[in-house]
Write a protein that holds these residues in place. Structure first.
Motif, PDB file in Angstrom:
ATOM      1  N   LEU A   1       0.806  -1.217   0.000  1.00 55.77           N
ATOM      2  CA  LEU A   1       0.000   0.000   0.000  1.00 55.77           C
ATOM      3  C   LEU A   1       0.844   1.275   0.000  1.00 55.77           C
ATOM      4  O   LEU A   1       0.325   2.361  -0.307  1.00 55.77           O
ATOM      5  CB  LEU A   1      -0.935  -0.005   1.203  1.00 55.77           C
ATOM      6  CG  LEU A   1      -1.996  -1.109   1.175  1.00 55.77           C
ATOM      7  CD1 LEU A   1      -2.603  -1.307   2.552  1.00 55.77           C
ATOM      8  CD2 LEU A   1      -3.074  -0.795   0.154  1.00 55.77           C
ATOM      9  N   ALA A   2       2.117   1.157   0.323  1.00 52.31           N
ATOM     10  CA  ALA A   2       2.999   2.327   0.297  1.00 52.31           C
ATOM     11  C   ALA A   2       3.101   2.911  -1.111  1.00 52.31           C
ATOM     12  O   ALA A   2       3.473   4.080  -1.278  1.00 52.31           O
ATOM     13  CB  ALA A   2       4.382   1.937   0.812  1.00 52.31           C
ATOM     14  N   LYS A   3       2.746   2.130  -2.106  1.00 53.37           N
ATOM     15  CA  LYS A   3       2.815   2.585  -3.495  1.00 53.37           C
ATOM     16  C   LYS A   3       1.532   3.281  -3.946  1.00 53.37           C
ATOM     17  O   LYS A   3       1.431   3.714  -5.086  1.00 53.37           O
ATOM     18  CB  LYS A   3       3.096   1.385  -4.403  1.00 53.37           C
ATOM     19  CG  LYS A   3       4.342   0.609  -4.020  1.00 53.37           C
ATOM     20  CD  LYS A   3       4.466  -0.663  -4.847  1.00 53.37           C
ATOM     21  CE  LYS A   3       5.653  -1.505  -4.404  1.00 53.37           C
ATOM     22  NZ  LYS A   3       5.760  -2.773  -5.183  1.00 53.37           N
TER      23      LYS A   3
ATOM     24  N   ILE B   1      -3.213   5.886  -0.570  1.00 52.80           N
ATOM     25  CA  ILE B   1      -3.900   5.621   0.693  1.00 52.80           C
ATOM     26  C   ILE B   1      -2.961   5.928   1.857  1.00 52.80           C
ATOM     27  O   ILE B   1      -1.851   5.396   1.911  1.00 52.80           O
ATOM     28  CB  ILE B   1      -4.368   4.161   0.765  1.00 52.80           C
ATOM     29  CG1 ILE B   1      -5.281   3.833  -0.411  1.00 52.80           C
ATOM     30  CG2 ILE B   1      -5.082   3.900   2.084  1.00 52.80           C
ATOM     31  CD1 ILE B   1      -5.592   2.359  -0.547  1.00 52.80           C
ATOM     32  N   PRO B   2      -3.367   6.773   2.805  1.00 53.44           N
ATOM     33  CA  PRO B   2      -2.512   7.044   3.962  1.00 53.44           C
ATOM     34  C   PRO B   2      -2.519   5.869   4.930  1.00 53.44           C
ATOM     35  O   PRO B   2      -3.543   5.551   5.540  1.00 53.44           O
ATOM     36  CB  PRO B   2      -3.160   8.289   4.582  1.00 53.44           C
ATOM     37  CG  PRO B   2      -4.606   8.207   4.184  1.00 53.44           C
ATOM     38  CD  PRO B   2      -4.619   7.564   2.827  1.00 53.44           C
ATOM     39  N   VAL B   3      -1.393   5.209   5.048  1.00 58.00           N
ATOM     40  CA  VAL B   3      -1.240   4.069   5.953  1.00 58.00           C
ATOM     41  C   VAL B   3       0.046   4.252   6.754  1.00 58.00           C
ATOM     42  O   VAL B   3       0.930   5.015   6.353  1.00 58.00           O
ATOM     43  CB  VAL B   3      -1.180   2.731   5.178  1.00 58.00           C
ATOM     44  CG1 VAL B   3      -2.474   2.493   4.417  1.00 58.00           C
ATOM     45  CG2 VAL B   3       0.017   2.701   4.239  1.00 58.00           C
ATOM     46  N   PRO B   4       0.186   3.564   7.879  1.00 57.93           N
ATOM     47  CA  PRO B   4       1.445   3.635   8.622  1.00 57.93           C
ATOM     48  C   PRO B   4       2.611   3.155   7.762  1.00 57.93           C
ATOM     49  O   PRO B   4       2.442   2.269   6.917  1.00 57.93           O
ATOM     50  CB  PRO B   4       1.205   2.701   9.808  1.00 57.93           C
ATOM     51  CG  PRO B   4      -0.278   2.655   9.962  1.00 57.93           C
ATOM     52  CD  PRO B   4      -0.823   2.732   8.578  1.00 57.93           C
ATOM     53  N   LYS B   5       3.766   3.714   7.981  1.00 60.91           N
ATOM     54  CA  LYS B   5       4.956   3.310   7.230  1.00 60.91           C
ATOM     55  C   LYS B   5       5.583   2.077   7.882  1.00 60.91           C
ATOM     56  O   LYS B   5       5.820   2.040   9.083  1.00 60.91           O
ATOM     57  CB  LYS B   5       5.976   4.453   7.188  1.00 60.91           C
ATOM     58  CG  LYS B   5       5.515   5.660   6.402  1.00 60.91           C
ATOM     59  CD  LYS B   5       6.576   6.740   6.409  1.00 60.91           C
ATOM     60  CE  LYS B   5       6.144   7.944   5.589  1.00 60.91           C
ATOM     61  NZ  LYS B   5       4.916   8.576   6.127  1.00 60.91           N
ATOM     62  N   PHE B   6       5.840   1.065   7.076  1.00 59.35           N
ATOM     63  CA  PHE B   6       6.486  -0.157   7.544  1.00 59.35           C
ATOM     64  C   PHE B   6       7.914   0.150   7.981  1.00 59.35           C
ATOM     65  O   PHE B   6       8.656   0.831   7.269  1.00 59.35           O
ATOM     66  CB  PHE B   6       6.489  -1.206   6.440  1.00 59.35           C
ATOM     67  CG  PHE B   6       7.317  -2.421   6.749  1.00 59.35           C
ATOM     68  CD1 PHE B   6       6.772  -3.488   7.441  1.00 59.35           C
ATOM     69  CD2 PHE B   6       8.650  -2.489   6.357  1.00 59.35           C
ATOM     70  CE1 PHE B   6       7.531  -4.613   7.738  1.00 59.35           C
ATOM     71  CE2 PHE B   6       9.424  -3.614   6.645  1.00 59.35           C
ATOM     72  CZ  PHE B   6       8.861  -4.666   7.336  1.00 59.35           C
TER      73      PHE B   6
ATOM     74  N   VAL C   1     -10.117  12.055   7.251  1.00 59.72           N
ATOM     75  CA  VAL C   1      -9.345  10.829   7.444  1.00 59.72           C
ATOM     76  C   VAL C   1      -7.856  11.133   7.365  1.00 59.72           C
ATOM     77  O   VAL C   1      -7.374  11.720   6.407  1.00 59.72           O
ATOM     78  CB  VAL C   1      -9.720   9.769   6.401  1.00 59.72           C
ATOM     79  CG1 VAL C   1      -8.818   8.535   6.554  1.00 59.72           C
ATOM     80  CG2 VAL C   1     -11.183   9.360   6.551  1.00 59.72           C
ATOM     81  N   LYS C   2      -7.146  10.697   8.375  1.00 62.44           N
ATOM     82  CA  LYS C   2      -5.697  10.908   8.452  1.00 62.44           C
ATOM     83  C   LYS C   2      -4.927   9.628   8.127  1.00 62.44           C
ATOM     84  O   LYS C   2      -3.846   9.682   7.551  1.00 62.44           O
ATOM     85  CB  LYS C   2      -5.319  11.389   9.852  1.00 62.44           C
ATOM     86  CG  LYS C   2      -3.890  11.857   9.987  1.00 62.44           C
ATOM     87  CD  LYS C   2      -3.651  12.447  11.368  1.00 62.44           C
ATOM     88  CE  LYS C   2      -2.211  12.943  11.506  1.00 62.44           C
ATOM     89  NZ  LYS C   2      -1.966  13.511  12.861  1.00 62.44           N
ATOM     90  N   CYS C   3      -5.490   8.478   8.494  1.00 66.59           N
ATOM     91  CA  CYS C   3      -4.773   7.224   8.268  1.00 66.59           C
ATOM     92  C   CYS C   3      -5.748   6.052   8.339  1.00 66.59           C
ATOM     93  O   CYS C   3      -6.714   6.088   9.102  1.00 66.59           O
ATOM     94  CB  CYS C   3      -3.676   7.059   9.322  1.00 66.59           C
ATOM     95  SG  CYS C   3      -2.484   5.751   8.968  1.00 66.59           S
ATOM     96  N   VAL C   4      -5.483   5.020   7.543  1.00 70.91           N
ATOM     97  CA  VAL C   4      -6.256   3.777   7.588  1.00 70.91           C
ATOM     98  C   VAL C   4      -5.346   2.713   8.201  1.00 70.91           C
ATOM     99  O   VAL C   4      -4.251   2.454   7.694  1.00 70.91           O
ATOM    100  CB  VAL C   4      -6.708   3.335   6.192  1.00 70.91           C
ATOM    101  CG1 VAL C   4      -7.626   2.111   6.292  1.00 70.91           C
ATOM    102  CG2 VAL C   4      -7.429   4.477   5.474  1.00 70.91           C
ATOM    103  N   ILE C   5      -5.795   2.111   9.287  1.00 65.17           N
ATOM    104  CA  ILE C   5      -4.935   1.197  10.047  1.00 65.17           C
ATOM    105  C   ILE C   5      -5.497  -0.223  10.073  1.00 65.17           C
ATOM    106  O   ILE C   5      -6.604  -0.476   9.608  1.00 65.17           O
ATOM    107  CB  ILE C   5      -4.749   1.703  11.501  1.00 65.17           C
ATOM    108  CG1 ILE C   5      -6.101   1.778  12.216  1.00 65.17           C
ATOM    109  CG2 ILE C   5      -4.070   3.068  11.497  1.00 65.17           C
ATOM    110  CD1 ILE C   5      -5.994   2.107  13.712  1.00 65.17           C
TER     111      ILE C   5
END
Length: 242
Positions: A60-62, A65-70, A197-201
């Protein structure tokens, strides 16, 4: 800012000023809790869930979508698995209505719950899901269910179909899209000032499935209702069963 640590029956969490870490729990921790033995036997894939989320975050980093960084993923000394990611602050959508987030003279309520803030946040979340999240996920396609050989259906299906293993199924064309698998108010972090929405976790239940698996709700009551649709669960399960 200090590091916070807490646990649920199935996971241990560690929140530092810059990172968030989750770990699976060993068998003895389940059995130490009343009813934990049944939970251990029916809540499958203790370590696999952690690894599945790690793989999802890298994928998902590509996207937009705002997601936590691995950051990293690996084994703990006790044989459990951990996933460390970036810390993402925000208010769960499910919690927004418990207080008013509009400061100053435009405040809806100065004390107690605020239905206005809840409505604004839910509308923003719905727009985000429909215009950003779903289109981005629909661009991720595959011909094989699950993710990298591991298949875990959506959380709301698992109480109907309790099998301990789902074999990957491959189709002749890439007809599958990537789904979150647990997309409800608890997994949408909102900006407390803008109520956007700031992040999807929490991507533990994610993977490639038929578009019909992409179910979501911004209201907690309607999200929990997904768990009761037994006939739909069985129909969906049959579509990904060898």
């Amino acid at each position: 800012m200090t590091t916070e640590t807490w646990s649920t029956i199935h996971s241990v969490y560690e929140l530092s000023p810059t990172t968030f870490k989750k770990s699976s729990r060993p068998k003895e921790k389940y059995y130490a809790v009343k009813g934990g033995d049944a939970f251990y036997r029916t809540r499958h894939w203790k370590t696999e869930r952690i690894l599945n989320e790690a793989r999802a975050l890298l994928l998902l980093a590509k996207t937009k979508i705002p997601v936590p960084k691995f950051i990293r993923c690996g084994d703990n000394d006790d044989g459990t698995m951990f996933l460390e990611m970036s810390r993402e602050d925000g208010v769960e959508l499910s919690e927004v209505g418990k207080a008013c987030h509009m400061s100053g003279t435009v405040g809806h309520n100065y004390v107690g719950e605020c239905e206005n803030c809840k409505a604004i946040a839910q509308a923003n979340a719905k727009d985000f899901i429909q215009t950003i999240l779903l289109p981005e996920l629909a661009n991720l396609t595959s011909d094989t269910t699950g993710l990298d050989g591991f298949v875990i259906p959506p959380a709301w299906m698992l109480e109907t179909d309790t099998r301990s293993k789902w074999e990957p199924v491959t189709f002749s064309d890439p007809v599958l899209i990537f789904i979150h698998g647990d997309l409800g108010p608890s997994n949408l972090l909102m900006d407390p000032k803008t109520l956007t929405v700031k992040c999807v976790i929490d991507w533990e239940n994610s993977g490639y499935f038929h578009p019909e698996f992409q179910k979501w709700e911004v209201d907690m009551g309607r999200y929990y209702a997904l768990y009761t649709e037994r006939n739909i669960h069985l129909e969906l399960a049959s579509s990904i069963t060898l």
